[in-house]
Design a protein around this motif. Structure first.
Motif, mmCIF file in Angstrom:
data_model
loop_
_atom_site.group_PDB
_atom_site.id
_atom_site.type_symbol
_atom_site.label_atom_id
_atom_site.label_comp_id
_atom_site.label_asym_id
_atom_site.label_seq_id
_atom_site.Cartn_x
_atom_site.Cartn_y
_atom_site.Cartn_z
ATOM 1 N N VAL A 137 0.840 -1.179 0.000
ATOM 2 C CA VAL A 137 0.000 0.000 0.000
ATOM 3 C C VAL A 137 0.886 1.244 0.000
ATOM 4 C CG1 VAL A 137 -0.215 -0.200 2.513
ATOM 5 C CG2 VAL A 137 -1.856 1.176 1.264
ATOM 6 N N ASP A 138 0.502 2.243 -0.792
ATOM 7 C CA ASP A 138 1.237 3.498 -0.841
ATOM 8 C C ASP A 138 0.893 4.283 0.418
ATOM 9 O OD1 ASP A 138 2.305 5.956 -1.243
ATOM 10 O OD2 ASP A 138 1.689 6.118 -3.344
ATOM 11 N N ILE A 139 1.678 4.045 1.469
ATOM 12 C CA ILE A 139 1.333 4.565 2.788
ATOM 13 C C ILE A 139 1.349 6.098 2.817
ATOM 14 C CG2 ILE A 139 3.601 4.560 3.941
ATOM 15 C CD1 ILE A 139 0.590 2.945 5.543
ATOM 16 N N GLU A 140 2.257 6.697 2.010
ATOM 17 C CA GLU A 140 2.326 8.162 2.008
ATOM 18 C C GLU A 140 1.060 8.781 1.442
ATOM 19 O OE1 GLU A 140 5.940 9.943 0.403
ATOM 20 O OE2 GLU A 140 7.036 8.510 1.647
ATOM 21 N N LEU A 141 0.624 8.220 0.340
ATOM 22 C CA LEU A 141 -0.598 8.717 -0.295
ATOM 23 C C LEU A 141 -1.793 8.501 0.634
ATOM 24 C CD1 LEU A 141 -2.009 9.870 -2.773
ATOM 25 C CD2 LEU A 141 -2.145 7.560 -3.706
#
Lengths: 101, 228
Positions: free
Chosen positions: A31-35
């Motif tokens: 998962v793109d944790i920053e986004l």
């Protein structure tokens, strides 16, 4: 004092934004944790603005909240006052122009 | 279906059954893991967060496992979405960060996190400009600015008083309608004292003070672990 069960916003804020971060090639990126964090921050900010987690969407709707109507009327009144004042300034300026030799 | 080894938390290796997740242990240290369907995470960052959305479900699951561990043992919660490249990777991590992780566990042991929030007072009624003089308006404006500054100072005093009763504290960035949004790591034997102090301060402040918790020490485990 107000002690209620943890809201989604509070849980999201902790589970997504806090805690131990494991880095390096031992992790698999799923998962793109920053986004995701960015999106959740926006969600939390709007949840804070809405006092009860999106439960007060009606507060700015004149139909449900007479106060919102007042605000709308206030704005109208201000606009009207503004127009009147502009007209008066224009009239005064014209008079000054005419009096100038 | 693609599966992965989801990691929830680091704890001590003496935990009984967790009904689902299990432990990968290494010399007194353990990683709480479970096999999860990775498809559940696909595209989750594109969804709008919602109370009953897929993200909320996953996040609450994560929190539930961390809390289940936290009931029995000190815990270092891992950030949401930590998936490891197999059990070997987990062991490598525990080996590499053994001392450090044990020290962090000592630090949070016997302590719980409490969230405290103070909201700013509601916006004052707008001034009826026809009924006040110019000086009257300026006086009123000054009075309101002073009141806002006083409220900010009182919230700061609340934070300082609570910090003195906590093992650790941290202030979060907060929206402008909040005067204080903070988390405190409190020794369990000091919790009564801590809550009594909140009650006293709330009375002094004349404003509601919202409390959330107890939480596992999410806000006090901001550390990065690598396997090397």
């Amino acid at each position: 004092m107000d002690n209620r069960p943890s809201s989604l916003a509070d849980t999201l804020e902790r589970v997504l934004d806090k805690g131990v971060v494991i880095v390096g090639d031992i992790t698999v990126s799923v998962v793109d944790i920053e986004l995701l964090t960015l999106r959740v921050r926006l969600f939390i900010a709007s949840a804070q603005t809405a006092r009860e987690m999106g439960m007060d969407w009606w507060t700015n709707d004149p139909f449900f909240t007479p106060k919102a109507v007042n605000r709308a009327t206030e704005v109208n009144e201000l606009e009207q006052q503004n127009t009147e004042l502009r007209d008066r300034v224009a009239a005064l300026e014209r008079t000054l122009e005419e009096k100038r030799p | 279906m693609s599966c992965g080894l989801y990691a929830y938390a680091i704890t001590r290796d003496r935990l009984a059954d967790l009904a689902g997740p299990w432990l990968i242990s290494y010399q007194g240290l353990a990683l709480v893991v479970a096999e999860v369907d990775l498809d559940r995470f696909t595209g989750i960052e594109a969804d709008e967060p919602a109370e009953d959305g897929p993200l909320a479900v996953l996040v609450r699951e994560h929190d539930a496992v961390v809390r289940a561990v936290f009931q029995h043992e000190p815990v270092l919660p891992l950030r949401f979405g930590t998936v490891l490249d197999g059990a070997d990777a987990a062991l490598r991590l525990l080996r590499a960060r053994h001392e450090e992780a044990l020290a962090w566990l000592d630090r949070v042991e016997g302590r719980r996190e409490w969230g405290v929030r103070v909201r700013a007072a509601a916006e004052p009624e707008p001034v009826d400009l026809d009924s006040v003089s110019g000086t009257g308006y300026l006086a009123l404006r000054r009075q309101r600015l002073t009141a806002a500054e006083d409220a900010r100072r009182s919230a700061e005093a609340v934070h300082q008083a609570l910090t003195r009763r906590a093992a650790d504290s941290t202030c979060r960035d907060h929206a402008s309608d909040l005067l204080l949004e903070a988390a405190y790591l409190v020794d369990t034997e000091n919790e009564d004292d801590f809550h009594a102090e909140i009650g006293r301060l709330a009375g002094e402040l004349g404003q509601p003070v919202e409390i959330t918790g107890p939480w596992p020490p999410y806000s006090f485990t901001n550390v990065e672990f690598a396997d090397a």
